[in-house]
Scaffold this motif. Sequence first.
Motif: not given
Length: 411
Positions: A1-24
């Motif tokens: 089972m994927i740890p929640l910390q890894l899921v949270a980190t992935s969501v955080f980093i992906t969201t930041i990258i998407l917003v900074l690159s004008k995406r969603h």
Amino acid sequence: MIPLQLVATSVFITTIILVLSKRHWGWIPIILVKFLEEILGGLVGWKEIEQNFKRAEHKTFLTVDHIKNKEFNGAFETSSELICLGIQSILQDDLTRPFEIEEEEASLLHFPKEILNLPFYIFGLGFRWLFLFPLRICFMMFTVLFLTISSGFCVMIDAEKKHFRYCGITFAKLFNASTGLLVNFHDKKNRPRFPGVAVANHLSANDVMTIYSGCEYDGVGYTITGQSHGGFVKYLYKYGGKLTPLLLVDRACDKNRNALHQAIVNHSKSTDEDAYPVLLFPEGYCSNNKTVLQFRKAIFDGQTAIYPIAMKQNSRFGDAFWSEDTFIPYLVRIMTSWCTIIDIYYLPPMYKETKENDKQFAKRVQTAIATKLSVDALPFDGKLKSEKERLKYKEKLQSGLAEKLLPLASL
């Protein structure tokens, strides 16, 4: 089972990258909300409860202006109408209704009335506080850091307007992510343009970021106006004002309000093609999205086009209405909600007609927004939220009634 910390980190980093690159994230958040709704659909009686506000057609309100302008014909007609209006006011207090915090039966945030829903509530409580809240705190920390660095950097290098606009829109989207906001924009062809004034109903201090996040990177932003605040909101305004034009007003100071009005008029007459439309909240106070408070008439003088914006929330997953005394407790509440869902409707521009005065034009714009939201357009100012102001209004109402009733009593 994927740890929640890894899921949270992935969501955080992906969201930041998407917003900074004008995406969603695209349709993914909407799909997750729909999935959550389907889970709730299996719970006892949930699907039968729908959030649906009804706007009263041709409703008469017991106001000072109504009593003053009404021509009564005889004591019987007078007493009958006043009794009806009095009963109506008792059944539904329109003075306090815009500020009430009502528990939505279909909400996921309150202790369930059905015992079968208790396990889901407990799971949701843990998930919101132990997963979503820490994740959103990280988003908020990054948002504040981005705001500080970007505003300072743009000022230092005297950046072009498009860079300021990029940072302003990006900040708004990052802030929305930190508060769990899902916003849908409709009728984008009616987006405000310059010269013009955009007016919207008011839910919270976050409304600025909510609306600003809908701007186009290659389009225009807004000249922001708002009420002066202290604490965390003051900090957001201080640095946010570096990224977009900002006009603040202290509603306790008449001179400040007059100066703001004159600044808006001067701005609307500007010949600068790169200027932004002004964003205003004519209610002056936050209301709970179940009514629209009376609009202040100052900027409805026909100097420029008015672009109405209607904001409608779905409070099943989180209530965006700012009802707390200070901002931080409000921020914690919405950051520990599932999410806040707001639909923004851009209405066609409106212009003052030759036969209208400022007050009538303000009322017409207010009614247009209320009609879109299917709620009442109230003839009451937001200052009546104060007990002191309500007592003053009561005295004016009694005085107006006395003037009408005394001549009838002598007949």
